[in-house]
Design a protein around this motif. Structure first.
Motif, short mmCIF file in Angstrom:
data_model
loop_
_atom_site.label_atom_id
_atom_site.label_comp_id
_atom_site.label_asym_id
_atom_site.label_seq_id
_atom_site.Cartn_x
_atom_site.Cartn_y
_atom_site.Cartn_z
N MET A 163 0.83 -1.21 0.00
CA MET A 163 0.00 0.00 0.00
C MET A 163 0.86 1.25 0.00
SD MET A 163 -3.37 -0.45 2.32
CE MET A 163 -4.29 -1.98 2.19
N GLY A 164 0.41 2.22 -0.78
CA GLY A 164 1.13 3.48 -0.84
C GLY A 164 0.16 4.62 -1.10
N THR A 165 0.73 5.78 -1.39
CA THR A 165 -0.07 6.97 -1.66
C THR A 165 -0.05 7.25 -3.16
OG1 THR A 165 0.59 7.88 0.48
CG2 THR A 165 -0.40 9.40 -1.09
N PRO A 166 -1.21 7.50 -3.77
CA PRO A 166 -1.23 7.78 -5.22
C PRO A 166 -0.39 9.00 -5.56
CG PRO A 166 -3.45 7.39 -4.39
CD PRO A 166 -2.56 7.51 -3.19
N LYS A 167 0.11 9.03 -6.78
CA LYS A 167 0.86 10.19 -7.26
C LYS A 167 -0.07 11.37 -7.45
CE LYS A 167 4.46 7.46 -9.52
NZ LYS A 167 5.16 7.15 -10.78
N LEU A 168 0.45 12.59 -7.25
CA LEU A 168 -0.37 13.80 -7.32
C LEU A 168 -1.04 13.98 -8.67
CD1 LEU A 168 1.94 16.34 -5.43
CD2 LEU A 168 -0.21 15.36 -4.60
N GLU A 169 -0.31 13.61 -9.76
CA GLU A 169 -0.87 13.82 -11.10
C GLU A 169 -1.92 12.76 -11.45
OE1 GLU A 169 3.18 11.79 -11.62
OE2 GLU A 169 2.25 13.29 -10.32
N LYS A 170 -1.91 11.64 -10.73
CA LYS A 170 -2.89 10.57 -10.99
C LYS A 170 -3.43 10.07 -9.65
CE LYS A 170 -0.82 9.17 -15.38
NZ LYS A 170 -0.16 8.08 -16.14
N PRO A 171 -4.31 10.86 -9.03
CA PRO A 171 -4.77 10.53 -7.66
C PRO A 171 -5.69 9.32 -7.57
CG PRO A 171 -5.97 12.44 -8.53
CD PRO A 171 -4.91 12.10 -9.53
N ASP A 172 -6.22 8.84 -8.70
CA ASP A 172 -7.14 7.70 -8.66
C ASP A 172 -6.54 6.44 -9.29
OD1 ASP A 172 -7.08 8.71 -11.20
OD2 ASP A 172 -9.22 8.42 -11.60
N GLU A 173 -5.20 6.36 -9.29
CA GLU A 173 -4.52 5.21 -9.88
C GLU A 173 -3.40 4.71 -8.98
OE1 GLU A 173 -3.03 6.03 -13.75
OE2 GLU A 173 -4.99 6.54 -14.62
N GLY A 174 -3.12 3.41 -9.06
CA GLY A 174 -1.92 2.86 -8.47
C GLY A 174 -0.78 3.00 -9.47
N TYR A 175 0.37 2.41 -9.18
CA TYR A 175 1.49 2.51 -10.13
C TYR A 175 2.49 1.36 -9.92
CZ TYR A 175 3.63 4.96 -6.11
OH TYR A 175 4.09 5.30 -4.87
N LEU A 176 3.39 1.23 -10.89
CA LEU A 176 4.42 0.19 -10.86
C LEU A 176 5.79 0.82 -10.65
CD1 LEU A 176 2.01 -0.97 -12.74
CD2 LEU A 176 3.72 -2.57 -13.58
N GLU A 177 6.63 0.12 -9.90
CA GLU A 177 8.01 0.54 -9.70
C GLU A 177 8.91 -0.62 -10.13
OE1 GLU A 177 9.27 3.33 -8.90
OE2 GLU A 177 7.71 4.51 -7.93
N PHE A 178 9.95 -0.32 -10.92
CA PHE A 178 10.82 -1.36 -11.43
C PHE A 178 12.22 -1.25 -10.81
CE2 PHE A 178 7.67 -0.77 -14.79
CZ PHE A 178 7.29 -2.08 -15.04
N PHE A 179 12.77 -2.41 -10.46
CA PHE A 179 14.16 -2.48 -10.00
C PHE A 179 14.81 -3.68 -10.67
CE2 PHE A 179 17.40 -4.26 -7.17
CZ PHE A 179 18.28 -3.19 -7.12
N VAL A 180 15.97 -3.48 -11.28
CA VAL A 180 16.65 -4.55 -12.01
C VAL A 180 18.03 -4.78 -11.40
CG1 VAL A 180 17.46 -5.34 -14.26
CG2 VAL A 180 15.43 -3.88 -14.12
N ASP A 181 18.30 -6.02 -11.04
CA ASP A 181 19.59 -6.41 -10.46
C ASP A 181 20.30 -7.32 -11.46
OD1 ASP A 181 21.74 -7.16 -8.97
OD2 ASP A 181 20.64 -8.29 -7.45
N CYS A 182 21.43 -6.86 -11.97
CA CYS A 182 22.19 -7.63 -12.96
C CYS A 182 23.37 -8.33 -12.28
CB CYS A 182 22.69 -6.73 -14.08
SG CYS A 182 21.37 -5.94 -15.02
N SER A 183 23.08 -9.26 -11.42
CA SER A 183 24.14 -9.96 -10.68
C SER A 183 24.45 -11.30 -11.32
CB SER A 183 23.71 -10.17 -9.22
OG SER A 183 22.52 -10.93 -9.16
N SER A 184 24.57 -11.32 -12.64
CA SER A 184 24.87 -12.57 -13.34
C SER A 184 26.35 -12.90 -13.17
CB SER A 184 24.53 -12.44 -14.82
OG SER A 184 25.43 -11.56 -15.45
N ASN A 185 26.75 -14.06 -13.71
CA ASN A 185 28.12 -14.52 -13.52
C ASN A 185 29.14 -13.79 -14.39
OD1 ASN A 185 27.22 -16.46 -11.70
ND2 ASN A 185 26.74 -17.90 -13.34
#
Length: 290
Positions: free
Chosen positions: A66-88
């Protein structure tokens, strides 16, 4: 990005093969390698998926918080991406891996910025106050070429597998609002992934272009075009990578190929996801986390 060193003779062999529509591993220019897709592989997530495309191995976990909606889109949720490139690969250690991870995350933000690819309004709990935030964590376990396509497939599969608890907003006599989560694990929201795009990477080798390039083929390509395509064949974004140039005629040909291949990719992926879903709890987990 991980790369391999090839001699001039090896590069010439690969380029001549592509001109004849016969790649080193026997595929045609528009063929993908065999892909393994498995969902629900990480227990402490809202949704997860593992995709192995040739030698490329991707793990995606999605956590709904759970979080707080962004100011520009108060009636929507959103996605956050994080990429970890810990390959060999030694090239992806430290700063090299961080830069690649940031580049992939920015590409995913751009792909998912198109309207209606995910119904973000369904993630809103209470406008301006509460919403669901989907934290999408991507782990690159092994890099064997064409990581953008493999990651986009894994993200779509993980979104298909995501289950978000249903909540009720209760208001007392004083107007104070409380959020109540459902105790029933089966009482949940499922996301509609019909419009979620997949990335198709087309690598220019000689006078032709190929999809799903291996590391060896990427070493022979000076320029590639990343195209995000929906299941209906609509192009939602496009990005050119590499030091080489692409002429307008090549770009239009690559766009047409991307649309055609992208539609087939969506059909095959959805078929696998539906088959796995129909197996229910009876299916045996075959992944390394099974």
């Amino acid at each position: 990005m991980a790369s391999v060193v090839l001699s001039e003779a090896e590069k010439l062999y690969i380029v001549h093969g592509v001109q004849e529509d016969l790649r080193v591993d026997g595929r045609g220019c528009e063929d993908y390698r065999c892909a393994e897709v498995e969902t629900d592989v990480v227990s402490n997530t809202s949704g997860s998926a593992r995709v192995k495309l040739g030698e490329t191995d991707i793990l995606v976990g999605i956590k709904a918080e759970m979080g707080t909606p962004k100011l520009e889109k108060p009636d929507e949720g959103y996605l956050e991406f994080f990429v970890d490139c810990s390959s060999n690969s030694p090239e992806l250690e430290g700063r090299g891996g961080e830069e690649l991870g940031t580049d992939i995350a920015n590409t995913l933000y751009r792909v998912f910025s198109c309207e209606n690819c995910v119904d973000l309004k369904s993630l809103c709990i209470n406008p301006k106050e509460h919403c669901w935030v989907l934290y999408v964590d991507v782990l690159l376990l092994e890099c064997g070429g064409n990581i953008f396509d493999a990651i986009s497939i894994a993200v779509k599969a993980a979104l298909f597998n995501t289950r978000i608890p249903k909540v009720r907003v209760l208001e007392d006599e004083e107007g104070t609002k409380e959020i109540e989560l459902s105790d029933d694990p089966y009482d949940c929201i499922r996301l509609n992934v019909d419009e979620v795009p997949c990335i198709v990477t087309l690598s220019k080798i000689g006078y032709r272009h190929v999809v799903d390039a291996t590391l060896q083929e990427e070493a022979c390509s000076l320029a590639s075009l990343l195209i995000s395509v929906t299941s209906k064949g609509a192009l939602t974004s496009m990005k050119k990578v590499g030091k080489g140039s692409l002429d307008p005629e090549s770009i239009f040909e690559m766009m047409e190929t991307g649309q055609r291949v992208g539609k087939s990719l969506h059909i095959a992926l959805q078929k696998i996801l539906d088959e796995e879903e129909n197996l229910g709890t009876s299916r045996s987990k075959v992944g390394f986390l099974g």
